[in-house]
Design an enzyme around this catalytic site. Structure first.
Site, PDB file in Angstrom:
ATOM      1  N   SER A 442     -57.448  17.543  49.658  1.00 16.29           N
ATOM      2  CA  SER A 442     -58.219  17.551  50.814  1.00 16.29           C
ATOM      3  C   SER A 442     -59.080  18.941  50.544  1.00 16.29           C
ATOM      4  O   SER A 442     -59.837  18.820  49.700  1.00 16.29           O
ATOM      5  CB  SER A 442     -57.493  17.827  52.122  1.00 16.29           C
ATOM      6  OG  SER A 442     -58.420  17.927  53.206  1.00 16.29           O
ATOM      7  N   ASP A 494     -60.049   6.528  54.042  1.00 18.41           N
ATOM      8  CA  ASP A 494     -59.988   7.825  54.118  1.00 18.41           C
ATOM      9  C   ASP A 494     -61.669   8.417  54.763  1.00 18.41           C
ATOM     10  O   ASP A 494     -62.655   8.263  53.809  1.00 18.41           O
ATOM     11  CB  ASP A 494     -59.686   8.706  53.051  1.00 18.41           C
ATOM     12  CG  ASP A 494     -59.547  10.002  53.198  1.00 18.41           C
ATOM     13  OD1 ASP A 494     -59.652  10.425  54.442  1.00 18.41           O
ATOM     14  OD2 ASP A 494     -59.045  10.866  52.251  1.00 18.41           O
TER      15      ASP A 494
END
Length: 689
Positions: A442, A494
């Site tokens: 991330s 995602d």
């Protein structure tokens, strides 16, 4: 939609948002009514205790108020179910029962005070069941009152005052977001760097919501509608693939990666087993919170032997800002399997633009690993949201840009490494020939990628694994530059690798168009969306036929706008503003992409049981394929590090090799495919007829 107007102001709630709260209130009040009625009937002759007359009046008044409240809630629910998201005309009288409900609150408050006084003050000598019932009723009443006040605070719109103009100015909105950001200063500090970040975030957010008269549930319904549109487009693309194969047209794969002559092949070290190995280091950077989350029942017991309690007064030169028992350091050992002496440096210091990371020796692969933590705190969120571009200096490349907040975080890690000569010490400890590996998930993935670019001149043989990196991370030239040493991994749909200023503007325009074209009540849309989110079971996928290409059961790009939607000037103005903003962004802001080679992990089949685990496949994709947010119930869960780890483990256990060829049933959508191939298919179908 639009915002409810009551008491001479707008509220952040729509007139069609009272269905489910109203049903919940009706259900609770019916139970309340039944219990009170039974107690009143069974003990009506027992009101001769102290304060019995007051108790009798309380029960009679309470029953009356409950009946009236149930009737008014039923009227509100009925009116709220009428019309559609854009057609609020059938709900135009909903404010009348709402005003009545507000008026009923005053006698309810008086009766609750009366019941509290009797049950907790003068109820001695009365029957225990009666006293307990009244106490339960009044306590429930106070709890509901607190919930109502909190709800009013949530739906209160500071910009909702109606003074001639129905739209708040951009300057007012920006000042409001700046005020909200200043409130956050109490949690993250008020230094100069923080204030600059808050001002930048306030400008971005206020620009994004400029002219939008939508409430949160409208946005949720818009996302559901966009998901269905994208699903139909995906089936149309599948139909293109099927038809081109039937016609035996060579080299017309819709999602195949270009040949090696136009797109470099992945490097030899970009393998699934190596990704699994270094994903453990990326997960370890999150410390004990993620370890306990992934081992809910046994996490604390597993960490306990590795912790060192009562070490607050001791100095640990290689570990800084860990907690008293060094729980974060213990989780690194447990997750990666490294020995205590293998950790060269670990910093859990966290501020805006300053993120935790650790440096460890990987003896299994003879490497020095730098693992950067992802988003885990409010400070990290602010770093993520500082999404403007800064220049990225790369030798022999011009006009390279990078995400401002993540670039600052990468530079902080670089400065810390240089200041303490951490990498030099690590290579002295490691075996000869050790390689530098940088990894993260991330926010940590974006920082690791930019850190790899910054350290590349000094360590030319370094490699980087970026798991679920930010989409608006770097310009295309920078992404292409780091193909040789950065490997990104993206799971499913995602949202983070597809998130950026341009993609959000595009999603906003899609959402407004979808809401404007919808002719379905909001409560039905929300019910279907929640059902699909929790069970993965939505409407059956339409077959890839010609009917699917032209017609959709709910909305379509070619569906005529409903007559009532044409008379919604606010929505049309908002859609126009969104389109102009998007065009302006295309001229003033650089398109940003994920870094390097990208391994896209996708589900082999769309049909997965409610609690089942999907089978995954893997395909190499290009950064240009991440220019649109793919709305899905899994777009958040696919970003979780444990989900990425499970998918990689499954690929390794099944021996799946990434491919550059399209996998049946899976299409990675591209902009030019949606604009060009669908049009070509419609034209060819018309010609064949």
């Amino acid at each position: 939609m639009p915002q409810l107007q009551a008491f001479r102001r707008k509220w952040a709630i729509g007139s069609d948002d009272f269905v489910y709260p109203g049903l919940g209130e009706i259900f609770l009040r019916i139970i309340w009514l039944v219990v009170v009625s039974v107690i009143f009937h069974l003990h009506k002759d027992a009101f001769n205790c102290k304060g019995g007359d007051l108790l009798h009046a309380y029960f009679v008044g309470l029953l009356t108020l409950l009946v009236v409240s149930i009737l008014m809630a039923s009227v509100v629910v009925y009116l709220s179910m009428q019309g559609t998201i854009t057609n609020q005309w059938p709900r135009r009288k909903i404010t009348i029962p709402l005003y009545i409900k507000v008026a009923i609150c005053l006698p309810e408050l008086a009766w609750n005070i009366m019941g509290t006084y009797w049950s907790f003050g003068i109820s001695s000598g009365c029957e225990v069941p009666v006293v307990l019932t009244v106490k339960a009723v009044v306590l429930t009443g106070w709890v509901i009152g607190i919930i109502v006040l909190v709800g009013l605070g949530i739906v209160f719109d500071p910009l909702g005052a109606i003074h001639g103009s129905s739209t708040a100015s951009k300057e007012q909105a920006q000042r409001l977001w700046q005020t909200r950001c200043k409130i956050l200063c109490c949690c993250v500090g008020c230094d100069e760097k923080s204030i600059a970040a808050f001002n930048g975030i306030a400008e971005i957010v206020s620009n994004f919501f400029e002219g939008v008269d939508l409430v949160p549930t409208d946005i949720a319904c818009g996302l559901i509608l966009v998901h269905r549109i994208q699903k139909n487009e995906q089936h149309r693309l599948k139909s293109v693939v099927v038809q081109t194969r039937d016609l035996q047209r060579p080299d017309t794969h819709t999602n195949s990666i270009p040949s090696s002559s136009s797109y470099p092949a992945p490097k030899h070290w970009m393998t699934v087993p190596l990704m699994c190995h270094y994903m453990k280091f990326a997960m370890a950077s999150y410390g004990w919170p993620l370890y306990v989350f992934t081992h809910l029942l046994t996490g604390a017991c597993r960490l306990w032997p590795q912790c060192r309690c009562c070490t607050c007064t001791k100095s640990h030169g290689d570990v800084t800002n860990d907690n008293c028992c060094l729980c974060n350091t213990a989780s690194i050992h447990k997750t990666t399997g490294t020995y205590p002496d293998d950790i060269v440096y670990a910093s859990f210091h966290n501020k805006i633009y300053e993120i935790p990371f650790f440096v460890s020796i990987d003896r299994k692969h003879n490497a020095v690993v730098v693992a950067v933590r992802g988003t885990l705190s409010l400070k990290d969120v602010i770093t993520d949201l500082t999404a403007e571009c800064d220049s990225l200096d790369i030798e022999d490349l011009e006009d390279c840009k990078a995400h401002r907040g993540i670039l600052q975080a990468a530079k902080y890690v670089q400065e810390t490494l240089d200041k303490h000569r951490i990498l030099e010490n690590a290579f002295d400890i490691a075996q000869e020939g050790a390689q530098l590996v940088i990894t993260g998930h991330s926010l940590g993935a974006g920082s690791a990628s930019l850190l790899a670019i910054l350290l590349k001149p000094k360590y030319p043989d370094l490699i980087c694994f970026a798991f679920s990196p930010s989409g608006g991370l770097m310009s295309l030239h920078a992404s292409e530059y780091c193909r040789d040493f950065v490997c990104s991994v993206v799971l499913g749909r995602d949202i983070i690798p597809r998130l950026g200023i341009h993609t959000m503007e595009r999603l906003k325009a899609q959402l407004l168009r979808a809401v404007q074209a919808s002719d379905m009540p909001k409560y039905q849309l929300l019910a279907s969306g929640v059902w699909q989110m929790f069970c993965g079971l939505g409407e059956p996928s339409p077959p890839p036929s010609e009917e699917t290409e032209v017609h959709t059961p709910l909305i379509s790009d070619t569906h005529p706008t409903p007559s009532y939607a044409r008379h919604q000037p606010d929505l049309q103005v908002a859609a126009g503003i969104a389109e102009r903003q998007r065009e302006q962004r295309l001229l003033t802001h650089t398109w940003m992409y994920p870094p390097g080679h990208i391994l896209q992990i996708i589900e082999a089949s769309e049909k997965v049981s409610c609690c089942g685990e999907p089978d995954y496949e893997a395909v190499w994709s290009q950064p240009e394929e991440y220019k649109e947010v793919l709305v899905s119930p899994k777009m958040l869960s696919d970003h979780m590090p444990d989900a990425v780890m499970k998918a990689l483990d499954q690929l390794m256990d099944r021996g799946i090799l990434p491919t550059t060829q399209p996998i049946d049933g899976q299409i990675i959508l591209r902009d030019y495919l949606k604009k060009k191939l669908i049009k070509e298919q419609v034209c060819s179908s018309a010609q064949s007829k």
